[in-house]
Design an enzyme around this catalytic site. Structure first.
Site, PDB file in Angstrom:
ATOM      1  N   LYS A 156       0.808  -1.227   0.000  1.00  0.00           N
ATOM      2  CA  LYS A 156       0.000   0.000   0.000  1.00  0.00           C
ATOM      3  C   LYS A 156       0.835   1.268   0.000  1.00  0.00           C
ATOM      4  O   LYS A 156       0.304   2.357  -0.203  1.00  0.00           O
ATOM      5  CB  LYS A 156      -0.993  -0.016   1.170  1.00  0.00           C
ATOM      6  CG  LYS A 156      -1.933  -1.187   1.159  1.00  0.00           C
ATOM      7  CD  LYS A 156      -2.765  -1.328  -0.102  1.00  0.00           C
ATOM      8  CE  LYS A 156      -3.916  -0.362  -0.119  1.00  0.00           C
ATOM      9  NZ  LYS A 156      -4.881  -0.691  -1.210  1.00  0.00           N
ATOM     10  N   SER A 193      -3.120 -12.508   3.158  1.00  0.00           N
ATOM     11  CA  SER A 193      -3.447 -12.275   1.739  1.00  0.00           C
ATOM     12  C   SER A 193      -2.313 -12.779   0.846  1.00  0.00           C
ATOM     13  O   SER A 193      -2.558 -13.220  -0.280  1.00  0.00           O
ATOM     14  CB  SER A 193      -3.769 -10.800   1.456  1.00  0.00           C
ATOM     15  OG  SER A 193      -2.608 -10.047   1.215  1.00  0.00           O
TER      16      SER A 193
HETATM   17  C1  LIG Z   1      -2.544  -7.239   3.041  1.00  0.00           C
HETATM   18  C2  LIG Z   1      -3.229  -6.756   1.803  1.00  0.00           C
HETATM   19  N1  LIG Z   1      -3.335  -7.576   0.766  1.00  0.00           N
HETATM   20  C3  LIG Z   1      -3.974  -7.219  -0.368  1.00  0.00           C
HETATM   21  C4  LIG Z   1      -4.552  -5.979  -0.499  1.00  0.00           C
HETATM   22  C5  LIG Z   1      -5.311  -5.653  -1.751  1.00  0.00           C
HETATM   23  O1  LIG Z   1      -4.700  -4.731  -2.605  1.00  0.00           O
HETATM   24  P1  LIG Z   1      -5.574  -3.729  -3.449  1.00  0.00           P
HETATM   25  O2  LIG Z   1      -6.199  -2.749  -2.497  1.00  0.00           O
HETATM   26  O3  LIG Z   1      -4.599  -3.083  -4.377  1.00  0.00           O
HETATM   27  O4  LIG Z   1      -6.625  -4.510  -4.183  1.00  0.00           O
HETATM   28  C6  LIG Z   1      -4.460  -5.095   0.564  1.00  0.00           C
HETATM   29  C7  LIG Z   1      -5.094  -3.791   0.489  1.00  0.00           C
HETATM   30  O5  LIG Z   1      -5.247  -3.098   1.481  1.00  0.00           O
HETATM   31  C8  LIG Z   1      -3.783  -5.489   1.749  1.00  0.00           C
HETATM   32  O6  LIG Z   1      -3.689  -4.668   2.806  1.00  0.00           O
END
Ligand SMILES: Cc1ncc(COP(=O)(O)O)c(C=O)c1O
Length: 310
Positions: free
Chosen positions: A53, A270
């Site tokens: 981010k 994630s």
């Molecule tokens: C840990 C994590 N993974 C994935 C994402 C997803 O990314 P995006 O917001 O670009 O879709 C985020 C977004 O906040 C995140 O904090």
């Protein structure tokens, strides 16, 4: 419609902390290799605030500073599920901008602790309403005091996906020497998939863009959204992903343990879900060079259940 093409990309200039975002390492995932299909992960915890981010936060800050929207002592206001808030807190402090964030009250304690350490002004929102609820509260605050706030709104701000179009996409193409065949990334605000996917579709048209989402509304994959049961972000473009996979929380947690114990990679949920999606894709291919995004490390999730076998 967006107005960029590959030839307009400019490199980030050296501007202190803002200029140290990106150029993260690409790590081969030996554990997940299947025959001639290799998987690589971009280790986004190498960014200054420890997550992917930093890319959109730097782009949003830079665009608002350049346009004057943050002038006159305006406060940057946004909603976050954690990582974007930490990115804003870090990068805004480095350029002397004040911030105010709305965050679901059930966000992890370590996230709240980090924001507290930065002295961030926080409004905690109804945990049952999740990130959509936090966004509604931020929009209401912005409407009440339009002169006080610059409402960054990462879900509708084009600087979010453009950050990935300008940095993540070109880095991946360069890191792989153009060998990438598939790009796999999770859907949160959707900035990563939309920006990187748009770049790769233009610069390397053969590359398949594979998005993934949690397999239901209730999940433990922080930062990600199950789109059918959520407010769909304005920046989402359904024409960018060629396919959207679904990943269960249980599979991601099991993968997080394997990545830590067998690959030496302590990643967040994630990222583990990204490894599951990439691995499932790999099983269906004969050859390939899959690149995915590991959005953050596991350090903010040590108090969660995912590290113990159930
Ligand atoms: C840990 C994590 N993974 C994935 C994402 C997803 O990314 P995006 O917001 O670009 O879709 C985020 C977004 O906040 C995140 O904090």
């Amino acid at each position: 419609m967006y107005d960029m093409n590959v030839s307009t990309i400019h490199t980030i200039q050296n501007e202190g902390l803002l200029g140290s975002v990106g150029n993260t390492p690409l790590i081969p995932l030996r554990l997940l290799q299947v025959g001639a299909v290799e998987i690589f992960a971009k280790a986004e915890w190498h960014n200054p605030s420890g997550s992917v981010k930093d890319r959109p936060a730097a782009a949003i800050l830079r665009a608002a500073l350049e346009s004057g929207e943050l002038g006159g002592g305006r406060v940057l206001l946004d909603s976050t599920s954690g990582n974007m808030g930490i990115a804003y807190a870090t990068l805004a402090a480095s350029v002397g901008v004040s911030i105010h964030l709305t965050l679901p009250a059930n966000a992890g304690e370590s996230r709240k602790g980090i924001l507290h350490a930065f002295g961030t002004k926080l409004t905690l929102t109804d945990p049952l309403e999740g990130s959509d609820g936090a966004r509604r509260v931020a929009a209401a605050l912005a409407a009440e005091q339009p002169d006080r706030y610059f409402y960054a709104d990462q879900y509708s701000n084009p600087a979010n996906w453009r950050a990935h179009f300008e940095t993540t996409g070109p880095e991946i193409l360069e890191d792989t020497g153009g060998k990438i065949t598939h790009f796999v990334a999770g859907l949160g605000t959707t900035g990563t998939v939309v920006g990187t996917g748009r770049y790769l579709r233009e610069a390397a048209p053969g590359v398949e863009i594979v998005a993934f989402q949690p397999d239901g509304p209730l999940h433990g994959l922080e930062g990600l959204k199950n789109l059918p049961s959520s407010d769909v972000p304005e920046i989402f473009d359904p024409l960018v992903p060629h396919q959207i996979l679904e990943v269960s929380t249980e599979a991601a947690y099991a993968m997080a343990r394997r990545l830590a114990r067998e690959e030496g990679l302590l990643v967040g949920p994630s990222s583990a879900a990204a490894a599951v999606a990439a691995s499932e894709l790999a099983q269906r291919l004969d050859t390939g060079h899959i690149v995915t995004i590991f959005a953050d490390s596991g350090l903010k999730y040590l108090d969660q259940a995912m590290w113990s076998e159930t």
